[in-house]
Design a protein around this motif. Structure first.
Motif, PDB file in Angstrom:
ATOM      1  N   TYR A   1       0.844  -1.200   0.000  1.00  0.00           N
ATOM      2  CA  TYR A   1       0.000   0.000   0.000  1.00  0.00           C
ATOM      3  C   TYR A   1       0.877   1.248   0.000  1.00  0.00           C
ATOM      4  O   TYR A   1       1.956   1.264   0.592  1.00  0.00           O
ATOM      5  N   GLY A   2       0.394   2.280  -0.685  1.00  0.00           N
ATOM      6  CA  GLY A   2       1.124   3.530  -0.750  1.00  0.00           C
ATOM      7  C   GLY A   2       0.553   4.448  -1.814  1.00  0.00           C
ATOM      8  O   GLY A   2      -0.640   4.382  -2.143  1.00  0.00           O
ATOM      9  N   TYR A   3       1.401   5.277  -2.396  1.00  0.00           N
ATOM     10  CA  TYR A   3       0.943   6.237  -3.405  1.00  0.00           C
ATOM     11  C   TYR A   3       2.077   6.505  -4.386  1.00  0.00           C
ATOM     12  O   TYR A   3       3.256   6.266  -4.093  1.00  0.00           O
ATOM     13  N   ARG A   4       1.719   6.994  -5.567  1.00  0.00           N
ATOM     14  CA  ARG A   4       2.726   7.277  -6.584  1.00  0.00           C
ATOM     15  C   ARG A   4       3.306   8.675  -6.393  1.00  0.00           C
ATOM     16  O   ARG A   4       2.578   9.637  -6.157  1.00  0.00           O
ATOM     17  N   ARG A   5       4.629   8.774  -6.539  1.00  0.00           N
ATOM     18  CA  ARG A   5       5.316  10.053  -6.546  1.00  0.00           C
ATOM     19  C   ARG A   5       6.323  10.006  -7.690  1.00  0.00           C
ATOM     20  O   ARG A   5       7.339   9.324  -7.609  1.00  0.00           O
ATOM     21  N   GLU A   6       5.969  10.688  -8.785  1.00  0.00           N
ATOM     22  CA  GLU A   6       6.737  10.658 -10.027  1.00  0.00           C
ATOM     23  C   GLU A   6       6.864   9.211 -10.514  1.00  0.00           C
ATOM     24  O   GLU A   6       5.872   8.560 -10.754  1.00  0.00           O
ATOM     25  N   ASP A   7       8.083   8.692 -10.637  1.00  0.00           N
ATOM     26  CA  ASP A   7       8.265   7.337 -11.168  1.00  0.00           C
ATOM     27  C   ASP A   7       8.402   6.289 -10.074  1.00  0.00           C
ATOM     28  O   ASP A   7       8.820   5.154 -10.349  1.00  0.00           O
ATOM     29  N   THR A   8       8.068   6.639  -8.843  1.00  0.00           N
ATOM     30  CA  THR A   8       8.244   5.734  -7.709  1.00  0.00           C
ATOM     31  C   THR A   8       6.936   5.556  -6.952  1.00  0.00           C
ATOM     32  O   THR A   8       6.137   6.487  -6.850  1.00  0.00           O
ATOM     33  N   PHE A   9       6.736   4.338  -6.446  1.00  0.00           N
ATOM     34  CA  PHE A   9       5.601   4.071  -5.566  1.00  0.00           C
ATOM     35  C   PHE A   9       6.122   4.105  -4.139  1.00  0.00           C
ATOM     36  O   PHE A   9       7.029   3.350  -3.776  1.00  0.00           O
ATOM     37  N   VAL A  10       5.588   5.012  -3.333  1.00  0.00           N
ATOM     38  CA  VAL A  10       6.062   5.195  -1.961  1.00  0.00           C
ATOM     39  C   VAL A  10       5.182   4.373  -1.015  1.00  0.00           C
ATOM     40  O   VAL A  10       3.968   4.587  -0.938  1.00  0.00           O
ATOM     41  N   ALA A  11       5.780   3.413  -0.311  1.00  0.00           N
ATOM     42  CA  ALA A  11       5.030   2.566   0.618  1.00  0.00           C
ATOM     43  C   ALA A  11       4.574   3.383   1.819  1.00  0.00           C
ATOM     44  O   ALA A  11       5.332   4.209   2.344  1.00  0.00           O
ATOM     45  N   LYS A  12       3.332   3.131   2.246  1.00  0.00           N
ATOM     46  CA  LYS A  12       2.782   3.874   3.384  1.00  0.00           C
ATOM     47  C   LYS A  12       1.891   2.950   4.191  1.00  0.00           C
ATOM     48  O   LYS A  12       1.111   2.162   3.643  1.00  0.00           O
ATOM     49  N   ASN A  13       2.002   3.059   5.511  1.00  0.00           N
ATOM     50  CA  ASN A  13       1.164   2.256   6.395  1.00  0.00           C
ATOM     51  C   ASN A  13      -0.293   2.691   6.291  1.00  0.00           C
ATOM     52  O   ASN A  13      -0.600   3.885   6.319  1.00  0.00           O
ATOM     53  N   VAL A  14      -1.170   1.720   6.143  1.00  0.00           N
ATOM     54  CA  VAL A  14      -2.612   1.970   6.152  1.00  0.00           C
ATOM     55  C   VAL A  14      -3.243   0.930   7.073  1.00  0.00           C
ATOM     56  O   VAL A  14      -2.647  -0.094   7.397  1.00  0.00           O
ATOM     57  N   LYS A  15      -4.473   1.178   7.468  1.00  0.00           N
ATOM     58  CA  LYS A  15      -5.161   0.253   8.357  1.00  0.00           C
ATOM     59  C   LYS A  15      -5.776  -0.874   7.538  1.00  0.00           C
ATOM     60  O   LYS A  15      -6.646  -0.657   6.696  1.00  0.00           O
ATOM     61  N   VAL A  16      -5.299  -2.105   7.766  1.00  0.00           N
ATOM     62  CA  VAL A  16      -5.801  -3.296   7.085  1.00  0.00           C
ATOM     63  C   VAL A  16      -6.129  -4.330   8.148  1.00  0.00           C
ATOM     64  O   VAL A  16      -5.272  -4.688   8.957  1.00  0.00           O
TER      65      VAL A  16
ATOM     66  N   GLU B   1      -8.462 -19.703  -6.563  1.00  0.00           N
ATOM     67  CA  GLU B   1      -9.148 -19.848  -7.846  1.00  0.00           C
ATOM     68  C   GLU B   1     -10.216 -18.789  -8.054  1.00  0.00           C
ATOM     69  O   GLU B   1     -10.518 -18.413  -9.192  1.00  0.00           O
ATOM     70  N   ASP B   2     -10.805 -18.268  -6.981  1.00  0.00           N
ATOM     71  CA  ASP B   2     -11.849 -17.256  -7.113  1.00  0.00           C
ATOM     72  C   ASP B   2     -11.278 -15.840  -7.230  1.00  0.00           C
ATOM     73  O   ASP B   2     -12.032 -14.856  -7.249  1.00  0.00           O
ATOM     74  N   GLY B   3      -9.962 -15.718  -7.319  1.00  0.00           N
ATOM     75  CA  GLY B   3      -9.340 -14.410  -7.483  1.00  0.00           C
ATOM     76  C   GLY B   3      -8.968 -13.727  -6.183  1.00  0.00           C
ATOM     77  O   GLY B   3      -8.337 -12.667  -6.207  1.00  0.00           O
ATOM     78  N   THR B   4      -9.347 -14.302  -5.050  1.00  0.00           N
ATOM     79  CA  THR B   4      -8.952 -13.725  -3.765  1.00  0.00           C
ATOM     80  C   THR B   4      -7.521 -14.125  -3.438  1.00  0.00           C
ATOM     81  O   THR B   4      -6.955 -15.045  -4.051  1.00  0.00           O
ATOM     82  N   LEU B   5      -6.945 -13.459  -2.470  1.00  0.00           N
ATOM     83  CA  LEU B   5      -5.559 -13.703  -2.098  1.00  0.00           C
ATOM     84  C   LEU B   5      -5.450 -14.297  -0.701  1.00  0.00           C
ATOM     85  O   LEU B   5      -6.141 -13.855   0.215  1.00  0.00           O
ATOM     86  N   ASP B   6      -4.594 -15.291  -0.559  1.00  0.00           N
ATOM     87  CA  ASP B   6      -4.252 -15.825   0.753  1.00  0.00           C
ATOM     88  C   ASP B   6      -3.072 -15.006   1.254  1.00  0.00           C
ATOM     89  O   ASP B   6      -1.966 -15.079   0.708  1.00  0.00           O
ATOM     90  N   LEU B   7      -3.304 -14.188   2.293  1.00  0.00           N
ATOM     91  CA  LEU B   7      -2.325 -13.196   2.723  1.00  0.00           C
ATOM     92  C   LEU B   7      -1.737 -13.512   4.097  1.00  0.00           C
ATOM     93  O   LEU B   7      -2.373 -14.172   4.920  1.00  0.00           O
ATOM     94  N   ARG B   8      -0.512 -13.046   4.319  1.00  0.00           N
ATOM     95  CA  ARG B   8       0.116 -13.086   5.636  1.00  0.00           C
ATOM     96  C   ARG B   8       0.537 -11.675   5.990  1.00  0.00           C
ATOM     97  O   ARG B   8       1.292 -11.043   5.247  1.00  0.00           O
ATOM     98  N   PHE B   9       0.079 -11.193   7.138  1.00  0.00           N
ATOM     99  CA  PHE B   9       0.278  -9.797   7.502  1.00  0.00           C
ATOM    100  C   PHE B   9       1.526  -9.550   8.366  1.00  0.00           C
ATOM    101  O   PHE B   9       2.028  -8.435   8.411  1.00  0.00           O
ATOM    102  N   SER B  10       2.015 -10.582   9.048  1.00  0.00           N
ATOM    103  CA  SER B  10       3.121 -10.391   9.984  1.00  0.00           C
ATOM    104  C   SER B  10       4.242 -11.365   9.692  1.00  0.00           C
ATOM    105  O   SER B  10       4.027 -12.438   9.093  1.00  0.00           O
ATOM    106  N   ARG B  11       5.443 -11.012  10.150  1.00  0.00           N
ATOM    107  CA  ARG B  11       6.587 -11.897  10.028  1.00  0.00           C
ATOM    108  C   ARG B  11       6.473 -13.052  10.991  1.00  0.00           C
ATOM    109  O   ARG B  11       5.946 -12.918  12.089  1.00  0.00           O
ATOM    110  N   ASN B  12       6.970 -14.222  10.603  1.00  0.00           N
ATOM    111  CA  ASN B  12       7.069 -15.354  11.514  1.00  0.00           C
ATOM    112  C   ASN B  12       8.279 -15.155  12.415  1.00  0.00           C
ATOM    113  O   ASN B  12       9.367 -14.822  11.942  1.00  0.00           O
ATOM    114  N   SER B  13       8.099 -15.354  13.693  1.00  0.00           N
ATOM    115  CA  SER B  13       9.227 -15.172  14.604  1.00  0.00           C
ATOM    116  C   SER B  13       9.049 -16.091  15.812  1.00  0.00           C
ATOM    117  O   SER B  13       8.042 -16.724  15.991  1.00  0.00           O
TER     118      SER B  13
END
Length: 508
Positions: free
Chosen positions: A466-481, A496-508
């Protein structure tokens, strides 16, 4: 008067500025000649030649030294061997640059073909017949300088088997070449079928049919809980004897002391009829029986003799070999990712997608995924006052999704191959280092490290950022997910239905 004003305008705006920047005549001539040559190439030759040259330069992939003007294809004095391969640049390919250059070409409608084991060269080369550009064999991840030279010298190849027999690549090299699609022109099987053929060959060569099956091999089969129909009783005898030796042996008396109800019942049924009480094979004790190991072992061998006879028959030794090979196939399949998609293999070996992006078909709206090229270059901000300072927050924050093809530790940039090209994602240092690090733990007793979570910026990893475009770069920004502040999210897989299996945190 109007004429004078026009001349003054021309002088001030067109001629005078050149006083601070101009070329000498020899310089002008050199550039003019180059422009004529490029115009000649663009108008008289197939556009693929121009696209191929641009791709090779942009990818940093060429056996011609364009910086010095020295062409490695030119004959050196006293050299008459034109069959030897041209010298090529050594060193690891820059896959981020290659991926970006190929992506740019694909967006212009250029067809990038998989490398062909018989025709691919060190450079990207035009394939006029098929109206495409042939991928560089030298830039296949599994191809070293030595392997590249051996492939070129031994050409042509009539089949994948012919190649393997004559070049004799290592296991990893052969797997890499197959995954890269190098044999598709001489072997019409699907790439997955080629890989399975090769791994089967490796398993067969590693585990030939044995001359004899011993108790050591039987123990190996039993530990894997192999099923042998028709020999269920023999297998139970084996398991029983293994348990007795482990749990019922008295080291001081050097005898087996059978004292458990189930053990006694099994022994009475199968072992006792084969033993002689009068010869001291066993004796009764208050808690059960005391049995001599030699007598126990003799009875055991007689009870499992039908099984051992079968295993040492032609059918038996073949069955054992098939079982060993199946285990090896499973190990090799896990090692080389047989269950992964062909697109994933292409990313691993070529750093570009020929069979389609792994995230193609994702439900973009669900995750606010946008096409980076269509985002405004200049972000808009929402300003507010806090503690006497003006805080600006970018508006229209969205997401991009893609595959990591490279990263820059100095500039804290991740190169992400999206469905619409390669995007450079800029992060602040703390965020970048958080996801770049490999998390592992060390076993204090063995000193071995166990990786709990690999770097999220490893090539081939799929990310939602997540983030926003600034010229030729995408700047990552924290958002609430999902109730948490997130900027970088790991994509385990696309469903198969187009959804994503996501992992939000690092394993530690």
């Amino acid at each position: 008067m109007a004429r004078k004003k026009f001349l003054e305008y021309v002088w001030e705006k067109c001629i005078k500025p050149q006083e601070s920047y101009s070329f000498s005549i020899p310089h002008d001539v050199a550039y003019s000649i180059e422009a004529v040559q490029e115009a000649n190439l663009a108008t008289r030759f197939n556009p693929l030649f121009w696209e191929c040259a641009c791709l090779s330069i942009n990818a940093g992939n060429t056996s011609t030294n364009f910086e010095t003007g020295e062409d490695t294809d030119s004959e050196s004095e006293g050299s008459s061997d034109v069959s030897s391969p041209s010298p090529v640049k050594t060193g690891a390919p820059n896959y981020a640059k290659i991926s970006k250059a190929i992506s740019d070409s694909q967006l212009r409608g250029v067809n990038i073909e998989l490398p062909d084991i018989n025709t691919a060269q060190a450079d990207f080369i035009p394939d006029i017949k098929n109206n495409g550009i042939l991928y560089s064999l030298k830039n296949v991840a599994a191809v070293s300088d030595d392997l590249f030279s051996r492939i070129i010298v031994a050409r042509p190849y009539s089949s994948i088997e012919d190649f393997y027999d004559r070049v004799q690549p290592t296991e990893a090299e052969m797997v890499g070449l197959i995954k890269a699609g190098c044999f598709c022109q001489i072997d019409k099987r699907a790439v997955r079928a080629q890989l399975i053929w090769f791994l089967n060959k490796r398993a067969t060569d590693s585990f030939p049919v044995r001359d004899k099956i011993t108790s050591v091999q039987l123990k190996k089969m039993m530990s894997a809980k192999v099923s042998l129909p028709g020999y269920e009783n023999e297998l139970r005898v084996y398991n029983f004897y293994a348990y007795v030796k482990q749990k019922q042996y008295d080291k001081e008396k050097r005898r087996y002391l059978l004292n458990e109800r189930d053990v006694l019942a099994f022994w009475n049924r199968y072992f006792e009829p084969l033993m002689n009480l009068s010869k001291g094979d066993y004796s009764s004790v208050p808690e059960g029986y005391c049995v001599k190991p030699t007598a126990m072992d003799k009875a055991y061998k007689k009870l499992v003799e039908p099984l051992m006879s079968f295993l040492n028959s032609p059918d038996g030794v073949q069955k054992f070999a098939d079982w060993e090979r199946s285990l090896e196939m499973q190990r090799l399949g896990d090692k080389y990712g047989v269950s992964e998609s062909q697109s994933a293999w292409e990313m691993e070996q070529l750093s570009f997608y020929h069979s389609g992006h792994e995230l193609q078909g994702v439900t973009a709206e669900k995750y606010s995924i946008k096409d980076f090229s269509k985002l405004p270059e200049t972000p808009t901000y929402r300003a507010f006052e806090k503690n006497g300072q003006t805080i600006k927050i970018p508006e229209n924050v969205c997401a991009i999704a893609g595959t990591v093809v490279g990263s820059d530790n100095t500039k804290h940039i991740v190169n992400l191959l999206t469905l619409n090209g390669v995007v450079n994602v800029k992060m602040y240092a703390e965020m970048y280092n958080k996801y770049k690090a490999k998390i592992s733990v060390m076993d204090r007793e063995t000193g071995k490290k166990t990786v709990l979570d690999d770097s999220w910026f490893k090539r081939g990893t799929k990310l939602l950022i997540y983030g926003y475009r600034r010229e030729d770069t995408f700047v990552a920004k924290n958002v609430k997910v999902n109730g948490y502040q997130r900027s970088v999210i790991l994509i385990n897989r696309k469903n198969e239905d187009g959804t994503l299996d996501l992992r939000f945190s690092r394993n530690s």
